[in-house]
Design an enzyme around this catalytic site. Structure first.
Site, mmCIF file in Angstrom:
data_model
loop_
_atom_site.group_PDB
_atom_site.id
_atom_site.type_symbol
_atom_site.label_atom_id
_atom_site.label_comp_id
_atom_site.label_asym_id
_atom_site.label_seq_id
_atom_site.Cartn_x
_atom_site.Cartn_y
_atom_site.Cartn_z
ATOM 1 N N CYS A 11 0.827 -1.215 0.000
ATOM 2 C CA CYS A 11 0.000 0.000 0.000
ATOM 3 C C CYS A 11 0.862 1.267 0.000
ATOM 4 C CB CYS A 11 -0.925 0.024 1.212
ATOM 5 S SG CYS A 11 -1.914 -1.478 1.344
ATOM 6 N N VAL A 39 5.955 -21.998 -4.836
ATOM 7 C CA VAL A 39 5.229 -23.259 -4.698
ATOM 8 C C VAL A 39 4.578 -23.537 -6.044
ATOM 9 C CG1 VAL A 39 3.370 -24.456 -3.502
ATOM 10 C CG2 VAL A 39 4.901 -22.915 -2.231
ATOM 11 N N THR A 72 -1.861 -16.264 -1.940
ATOM 12 C CA THR A 72 -1.094 -15.967 -3.150
ATOM 13 C C THR A 72 -1.442 -14.616 -3.775
ATOM 14 O OG1 THR A 72 -2.708 -17.384 -4.247
ATOM 15 C CG2 THR A 72 -0.564 -18.348 -3.812
ATOM 16 N N ILE A 105 -6.836 -27.414 3.490
ATOM 17 C CA ILE A 105 -6.239 -26.258 2.795
ATOM 18 C C ILE A 105 -7.121 -25.030 3.019
ATOM 19 C CG2 ILE A 105 -5.405 -25.345 0.594
ATOM 20 C CD1 ILE A 105 -5.093 -28.193 -0.415
ATOM 21 N N VAL A 160 -6.723 -17.270 1.807
ATOM 22 C CA VAL A 160 -7.040 -15.947 2.363
ATOM 23 C C VAL A 160 -6.587 -14.853 1.404
ATOM 24 C CG1 VAL A 160 -6.747 -16.796 4.746
ATOM 25 C CG2 VAL A 160 -4.810 -15.725 3.590
ATOM 26 N N GLY A 161 -7.141 -13.660 1.590
ATOM 27 C CA GLY A 161 -6.641 -12.470 0.901
ATOM 28 C C GLY A 161 -7.205 -12.291 -0.497
ATOM 29 N N VAL A 187 -10.842 3.790 1.169
ATOM 30 C CA VAL A 187 -10.511 5.215 1.241
ATOM 31 C C VAL A 187 -9.344 5.477 0.305
ATOM 32 C CG1 VAL A 187 -8.944 4.937 3.231
ATOM 33 C CG2 VAL A 187 -10.012 7.159 2.800
HETATM 34 P P1 FAD Z 1 -0.338 -10.064 -1.668
HETATM 35 O O1 FAD Z 1 -0.052 -8.965 -0.746
HETATM 36 O O2 FAD Z 1 -0.388 -9.784 -3.118
HETATM 37 O O3 FAD Z 1 0.734 -11.207 -1.392
HETATM 38 C C1 FAD Z 1 0.734 -12.402 -2.122
HETATM 39 C C2 FAD Z 1 2.150 -12.917 -2.187
HETATM 40 O O4 FAD Z 1 2.096 -14.260 -2.597
HETATM 41 C C3 FAD Z 1 3.019 -12.177 -3.211
HETATM 42 O O5 FAD Z 1 4.139 -11.605 -2.579
HETATM 43 C C4 FAD Z 1 3.422 -13.262 -4.205
HETATM 44 O O6 FAD Z 1 4.756 -13.135 -4.625
HETATM 45 C C5 FAD Z 1 3.246 -14.520 -3.384
HETATM 46 N N1 FAD Z 1 2.952 -15.699 -4.187
HETATM 47 C C6 FAD Z 1 1.982 -15.846 -5.127
HETATM 48 N N2 FAD Z 1 2.015 -17.089 -5.647
HETATM 49 C C7 FAD Z 1 3.022 -17.738 -5.035
HETATM 50 C C8 FAD Z 1 3.537 -19.037 -5.144
HETATM 51 N N3 FAD Z 1 3.026 -19.933 -5.974
HETATM 52 N N4 FAD Z 1 4.578 -19.388 -4.348
HETATM 53 C C9 FAD Z 1 5.111 -18.498 -3.480
HETATM 54 N N5 FAD Z 1 4.667 -17.244 -3.341
HETATM 55 C C10 FAD Z 1 3.626 -16.863 -4.106
HETATM 56 N N6 FAD Z 1 -5.356 -2.196 0.076
HETATM 57 C C11 FAD Z 1 -5.961 -1.403 0.974
HETATM 58 O O7 FAD Z 1 -6.817 -1.877 1.716
HETATM 59 N N7 FAD Z 1 -5.614 -0.084 1.085
HETATM 60 C C12 FAD Z 1 -4.660 0.480 0.306
HETATM 61 O O8 FAD Z 1 -4.351 1.677 0.439
HETATM 62 C C13 FAD Z 1 -4.028 -0.315 -0.670
HETATM 63 N N8 FAD Z 1 -3.087 0.207 -1.488
HETATM 64 C C14 FAD Z 1 -2.479 -0.604 -2.400
HETATM 65 C C15 FAD Z 1 -1.514 -0.070 -3.248
HETATM 66 C C16 FAD Z 1 -0.884 -0.872 -4.171
HETATM 67 C C17 FAD Z 1 0.122 -0.279 -5.083
HETATM 68 C C18 FAD Z 1 -1.196 -2.259 -4.241
HETATM 69 C C19 FAD Z 1 -0.504 -3.148 -5.218
HETATM 70 C C20 FAD Z 1 -2.157 -2.799 -3.412
HETATM 71 C C21 FAD Z 1 -2.813 -1.981 -2.487
HETATM 72 N N9 FAD Z 1 -3.798 -2.497 -1.656
HETATM 73 C C22 FAD Z 1 -4.415 -1.688 -0.742
HETATM 74 C C23 FAD Z 1 -4.217 -3.903 -1.751
HETATM 75 C C24 FAD Z 1 -3.520 -4.744 -0.717
HETATM 76 O O9 FAD Z 1 -2.149 -4.517 -0.796
HETATM 77 C C25 FAD Z 1 -3.864 -6.188 -0.948
HETATM 78 O O10 FAD Z 1 -5.239 -6.339 -0.779
HETATM 79 C C26 FAD Z 1 -3.141 -7.115 0.011
HETATM 80 O O11 FAD Z 1 -1.761 -6.984 -0.081
HETATM 81 C C27 FAD Z 1 -3.536 -8.559 -0.276
HETATM 82 O O12 FAD Z 1 -2.781 -9.398 0.508
HETATM 83 P P2 FAD Z 1 -2.510 -10.897 0.058
HETATM 84 O O13 FAD Z 1 -1.684 -11.496 1.125
HETATM 85 O O14 FAD Z 1 -3.774 -11.553 -0.305
HETATM 86 O O15 FAD Z 1 -1.713 -10.779 -1.306
#
Ligand code: FAD
Length: 578
Positions: A55, A93, A125, A293, A296-297, A345
């Site tokens: 973020c 993975v 992921t 399994i 999330v996210g 926001v």
């Molecule tokens: P991610 O944070 O995307 O993490 C997933 C991780 O899994 C990645 O690092 C990836 O490399 C890894 N991965 C994927 N597949 C594999 C695999 N097969 N093996 C190993 N690793 C793997 N949300 C808000 O609420 N407010 C904000 O202000 C906001 N600003 C944002 C700004 C930007 C520029 C971005 C990109 C996103 C923003 N978000 C914001 C969204 C928020 O960052 C995401 O909703 C959040 O990070 C999701 O978390 P996550 O763990 O699901 O996925």
């Protein structure tokens, strides 16, 4: 399913493997450790960092955050020392063997492929930026923004390659935040957005102030037009973004910010259920269709808390909450995810826009699909604190509620100060199933610097409750076109002269009681003023005198945005004051 993993595979030592080490994965790992000292917890992260602040990336692009290290919330060393959690970076993975409960991992540095056993597997992921197969999409100088290396490349394009003109494709929150930061770096920006508005989660009229603010800050907007292709000049110096309508925008770099798609390939290939929107299907305990399994996210589909629909809400808070719930459930705690309501926001230059729950357009889309909710909406323009205390800034608010019982369905707000505070209050109200009558009664903190004795949230509740009780029914600008309507402007004559609705009668509020005999008894009187307050008083007086009067919600301040559509075009016979 028996969740007592503590006593399962190796007595007292369940093995929890987590794929993805950012918001959802890292929070799951840390929570799991707080729930069990015995569990073996390993995070596999494909990229070079764990738990980084995605973020914050737009602000690193803009040099607000100057040190890349500040984006690292935790390091593998910290995970090890503080939580006894192992982090394996550059470890992708590649597959899941559900029968053997094993994953296959590839070490990106050594190329080694190996397998690991799990008792519980968590897929965190995330979601990948959408990159549609548009001609030229792989040209150099076209970026997405998801990772620290992405933001580094954009910084290099500005600092080393002296990029001065950018096209941001997509006017959602990542596009808007990055636009502001590019402008901060001296880059001139054009936003190309396929929809006729920026900030798609809010309704078009609520996006108008943001669009005006972007324009006032030198950003060019190309709305309602999609990208047809990207071209590079023969010398490779510049890029052109060609739009479907034939527009051509020459620039030095492009940011693609047209949304994200769940990274669900691993789950799909393992035969786990995938929803219609492309996200991993989970239940309210974050189990996938395999009870060993969890997911999330951003990778998962979730139930919209307000209407029960399956939805995608890629938000950091949601990912964190889900990670925590998955850890609790894995370690035999009762925990249930409530669903998502889409509380967002975004700050663009000096304006903040926030929203929670359903928008009017999402309600109308459901109506088209035969699932009609009867709703009403009201607008208001209160100051963020009392007017007598210096520095009050107006907030434009919209509240949407069910006509049957007053249940709050959604809220949106735009302004310079105090916007997110109001939306946060209403977000909690929605989560608790509250009604507009609850907002009327909400006890919120007040001192002159912070709000008003009747906070904007209370006022929103009062306007809505007055409408539902029939004390002060509301009308909207669309209703003015009815030939039956008698449109009454209760502002002062000098305000009326500056601009008014064609055909409106001007009787200022203070003389209305003396001139009540001029009012028609056989027609509906639609009353307006600047923001809806004087017209509320007027409509009450008229109704108590036996007239059928309605208050045009939000007043003439709303007129340009409501009637002009995505840009505040003003009909030529109407000159609403600004
Ligand atoms: P991610 O944070 O995307 O993490 C997933 C991780 O899994 C990645 O690092 C990836 O490399 C890894 N991965 C994927 N597949 C594999 C695999 N097969 N093996 C190993 N690793 C793997 N949300 C808000 O609420 N407010 C904000 O202000 C906001 N600003 C944002 C700004 C930007 C520029 C971005 C990109 C996103 C923003 N978000 C914001 C969204 C928020 O960052 C995401 O909703 C959040 O990070 C999701 O978390 P996550 O763990 O699901 O996925």
């Amino acid at each position: 399913m028996d969740n007592k993993l503590e006593e399962k595979r190796q007595p007292g030592k369940p093995r929890i493997l987590i794929v993805g080490g950012v918001a959802g994965g890292a929070s799951c790992a840390a929570r799991a450790r707080r729930m069990s000292e015995k569990a073996e917890i390993i995070i596999f992260e494909r990229g070079p960092y764990v738990s980084f602040a995605n973020c914050g990336l737009p602000y690193y692009v803009g040099d607000v955050i100057t040190d890349e290290k500040d984006l690292l919330i935790a390091t593998p060393e910290l995970f090890k020392k503080r939580f006894n959690i192992e982090v394996r970076l550059r470890s992708e993975v590649r597959s899941i063997d559900r029968d053997k409960r094993e994953i296959e991992v590839r070490n990106g540095e050594t190329g080694k492929v190996y397998r690991e056993k799990y008792d519980a597997l968590v897929l965190a992921t995330g979601a990948a930026p959408v990159r549609p197969p548009i001609p030229g999409i792989d040209l150099p100088g076209i970026f997405s923004l998801r990772t620290i290396p992405d933001s580094r490349q954009i910084r290099e394009q500005i600092a080393d390659r002296k990029a001065k003109r950018a096209v941001v494709v997509g006017g959602g929150f990542i596009g808007l935040e990055t636009t502001e930061n590019l402008v901060r770096r001296g880059v001139s920006v054009t936003i190309v957005e396929m929809l006729p508005q920026v900030m798609p989660p809010v309704d078009p009229e609520m996006a108008v102030p943001i669009q005006e603010h972007l324009t006032a800050n030198g950003v060019s907007l190309c709305l309602g037009d999609g990208v047809a292709g990207f071209e590079q000049d023969p010398k490779g110096n510049t890029l052109s973004v060609v739009t479907k309508s034939g527009g051509r925008y020459v620039c030095d770099m492009v940011l693609l910010a047209i949304g994200v798609r769940p990274e669900a390939a691993l789950a799909r290939e393992a035969g786990l259920d995938i929803g219609q929107l492309g996200g991993i299907r989970v239940d309210d305990q974050m189990h996938t269709s395999d009870q060993r399994i969890w997911a999330v996210g951003d990778a998962v589909e979730v139930r919209n808390f307000v209407n029960g629909d399956w939805s995608l809400f890629p938000l950091a808070g949601v990912a964190n909450r889900q990670g925590r719930i998955a850890a609790d459930v894995i370690l035999d705690r009762k925990a249930t995810f409530r669903g998502v309501q889409g509380t967002i926001v975004c700050k663009v230059f000096n304006v903040t826009v926030a929203a929670t729950g359903m928008s009017e357009k999402s309600l109308d889309r459901r109506k088209l699909n035969g699932r009609e909710e009867h709703y009403e909406k009201i607008y208001l323009h209160p100051g963020h604190h009392v007017g007598y205390y210096p520095g009050a800034k107006p907030i434009t608010m919209k509240l949407i509620f069910a006509t049957e019982d007053g249940k709050i369905l959604g809220a949106q707000a735009v302004g310079e100060e105090g916007v997110e505070k109001r939306i946060d209050v209403i977000a909690m109200a929605i989560q608790k199933g509250a009604t507009v009558f609850d907002l009327e009664e909400a006890e919120l903190c007040y001192a002159p610097q912070f709000g008003a004795a009747k906070d904007p949230v209370n006022i929103a509740g009062m306007i809505a409750a007055n409408a539902l009780r029939g004390d002060a029914p509301v009308a909207h600008w669309v209703d003015v076109s009815s030939p039956q309507a008698y449109v009454l402007d209760v502002r002062e004559p000098q305000e009326f002269r500056l601009g008014h609705i064609k055909g409106a009668y001007n009787i200022p509020l203070h003389s209305l009681r003396d001139r009540v005999s001029e009012m028609p008894c056989d027609r509906e009187i639609l009353v307006y003023c600047a923001v809806g307050q004087r017209s509320y008083y007027a409509s009450r007086a008229l109704r108590l005198n036996g007239f059928s009067a309605k208050n045009i919600s939000g007043g003439i301040t709303n007129y340009p945005a409501e009637s002009g559509g995505p840009t505040s075009k003003k009909p030529k016979d109407t000159l609403p004051p600004r």
